[in-house]
Design an enzyme around this catalytic site. Structure first.
Site, PDB file in Angstrom:
ATOM      1  N   GLY A   1     -22.949 -71.538 -42.681  1.00 14.68           N
ATOM      2  CA  GLY A   1     -21.501 -71.725 -42.580  1.00 14.68           C
ATOM      3  C   GLY A   1     -20.783 -70.508 -43.138  1.00 14.68           C
TER       4      GLY A   1
ATOM      5  CG  HIS B   1     -16.361 -71.038 -49.753  1.00 10.70           C
ATOM      6  ND1 HIS B   1     -16.473 -70.103 -50.762  1.00 10.70           N
ATOM      7  CD2 HIS B   1     -17.607 -71.176 -49.240  1.00 10.70           C
ATOM      8  CE1 HIS B   1     -17.741 -69.706 -50.851  1.00 10.70           C
ATOM      9  NE2 HIS B   1     -18.448 -70.343 -49.937  1.00 10.70           N
TER      10      HIS B   1
ATOM     11  CD  GLN C   1     -18.134 -67.681 -47.637  1.00 11.98           C
ATOM     12  OE1 GLN C   1     -18.156 -68.515 -46.750  1.00 11.98           O
ATOM     13  NE2 GLN C   1     -19.224 -67.309 -48.289  1.00 11.98           N
TER      14      GLN C   1
ATOM     15  CG  HIS D   1     -21.181 -74.355 -49.372  1.00 12.89           C
ATOM     16  ND1 HIS D   1     -22.171 -73.992 -50.269  1.00 12.89           N
ATOM     17  CD2 HIS D   1     -20.570 -73.193 -49.016  1.00 12.89           C
ATOM     18  CE1 HIS D   1     -22.131 -72.675 -50.442  1.00 12.89           C
ATOM     19  NE2 HIS D   1     -21.180 -72.167 -49.692  1.00 12.89           N
ATOM     20  CD  GLU D   2     -19.077 -72.843 -45.496  1.00 22.12           C
ATOM     21  OE1 GLU D   2     -18.282 -72.045 -46.002  1.00 22.12           O
ATOM     22  OE2 GLU D   2     -20.311 -72.670 -45.538  1.00 22.12           O
TER      23      GLU D   2
ATOM     24  CB  CYS E   1     -22.734 -69.113 -51.864  1.00 25.42           C
ATOM     25  SG  CYS E   1     -21.062 -68.705 -51.320  1.00 25.42           S
ATOM     26  CG  LEU E   2     -23.719 -66.060 -46.424  1.00 29.52           C
ATOM     27  CD1 LEU E   2     -23.040 -66.069 -45.061  1.00 29.52           C
ATOM     28  CD2 LEU E   2     -25.058 -65.330 -46.353  1.00 29.52           C
TER      29      LEU E   2
HETATM   30  O1  GNR Z   1     -25.918 -69.875 -45.609  1.00 27.16           O
HETATM   31  C1  GNR Z   1     -25.595 -70.807 -46.324  1.00 27.16           C
HETATM   32  N1  GNR Z   1     -26.503 -71.767 -46.592  1.00 27.16           N
HETATM   33  C2  GNR Z   1     -26.170 -72.978 -47.174  1.00 27.16           C
HETATM   34  C3  GNR Z   1     -27.189 -73.764 -47.646  1.00 27.16           C
HETATM   35  C4  GNR Z   1     -26.907 -74.969 -48.202  1.00 27.16           C
HETATM   36  C5  GNR Z   1     -25.618 -75.387 -48.313  1.00 27.16           C
HETATM   37  C6  GNR Z   1     -24.593 -74.603 -47.897  1.00 27.16           C
HETATM   38  C7  GNR Z   1     -24.858 -73.409 -47.311  1.00 27.16           C
HETATM   39  S1  GNR Z   1     -23.556 -72.433 -46.723  1.00 27.16           S
HETATM   40  C8  GNR Z   1     -24.250 -70.854 -46.892  1.00 27.16           C
HETATM   41  C9  GNR Z   1     -23.329 -69.796 -46.323  1.00 27.16           C
HETATM   42  C10 GNR Z   1     -22.076 -69.736 -47.163  1.00 27.16           C
HETATM   43  O2  GNR Z   1     -21.993 -69.152 -48.202  1.00 27.16           O
HETATM   44  N2  GNR Z   1     -21.037 -70.404 -46.722  1.00 27.16           N
HETATM   45  O3  GNR Z   1     -19.918 -70.433 -47.438  1.00 27.16           O
HETATM   46 NI    NI Z   2     -20.529 -70.165 -49.520  1.00 28.07          NI
END
Ligand code: GNR
Ligand code: NI
Length: 191
Positions: A65, A159, A70, A155-156, A113-114
């Site tokens: 995601g 953010h 980001q 998770h997104e 998280c990237l």
């Molecule tokens: O690549 C991603 N892997 C992930 C793994 C488990 C739960 C959430 C994620 S999202 C993350 C990419 C990212 O940082 N999205 O904001």
């Molecule tokens: Ni993330």
């Protein structure tokens, strides 16, 4: 260089016509990651171009995601694709997402998280989620998700609210990670 002085070669033409771009990903400790993103006001061609660029960026990373903040744009927009490797892609863009319902049942997943490279945090979240959002045509949709898709959507959306996976850690552990990234940003060692 100007088109008038230099012929456009075939590869340039393809890049120009498709106009996709991989965008730089903002990482800790950039304070933009702590901003609360503002609602998207108009779903137009510019926004659809941003969505395409976010997909390209996410697939290249690779990631499950990506939130607009980001890539430095604090707007309430996220893309996600929870398909496994080898499966067909299932790209989803959610504009101004709202959580309608979260299950009592929980699921634990080790999230990355990237924006925080090489950090993994085990997080317990609701196993299922129901969201309302606008799709890339500006049409209101609802979606109920489970599994990795439910985890990634939460998770997104975190953010969009300036929340990061390190916020699920103790203050001590969180501060250690933030300090490491601050030091790296100042030009310390890469690890
Ligand atoms: O690549 C991603 N892997 C992930 C793994 C488990 C739960 C959430 C994620 S999202 C993350 C990419 C990212 O940082 N999205 O904001
Ligand atoms: Ni993330």
């Amino acid at each position: 260089m100007y088109a008038a002085t230099r012929p456009i070669d075939r590869l340039d033409a393809v890049a120009y016509l498709s106009r996709m771009a991989k965008l730089p990903i903002v990482t800790l400790p950039d304070p933009i990651l702590r901003q609360v993103s503002a609602p998207v006001e108009r779903v137009d061609d510019d926004l659809r171009r941003l969505i395409e660029d976010m997909f390209e960026t996410m697939y290249a990373a690779p990631g499950v995601g990506l939130a607009a903040v980001q890539v430095g744009i604090p707007r309430r927009l996220l893309v996600v694709d929870a398909a496994e490797e080898g499966e067909e892609r299932r790209p989803l863009a959610l504009i101004n997402p709202e959580i309608l319902w979260l299950s009592d049942e929980k699921r634990v997943y080790e999230e990355g998280c990237l924006s925080i490279p090489d950090v993994r945090v085990e997080i317990e979240r609701p196993a299922r989620v129901r969201v309302r959002f606008l799709d890339k045509e500006g049409v209101q949709q609802e979606l109920e998700a489970s599994g990795l898709l439910a985890t990634a959507i939460q998770h997104e959306i975190d953010h969009l609210n300036g929340r990061l996976i390190i916020d699920f850690l103790s203050r001590l552990k969180r501060d250690m990670i933030v300090r490491k990234f601050k030091k790296q940003a100042k030009g310390g060692v890469a690890a």
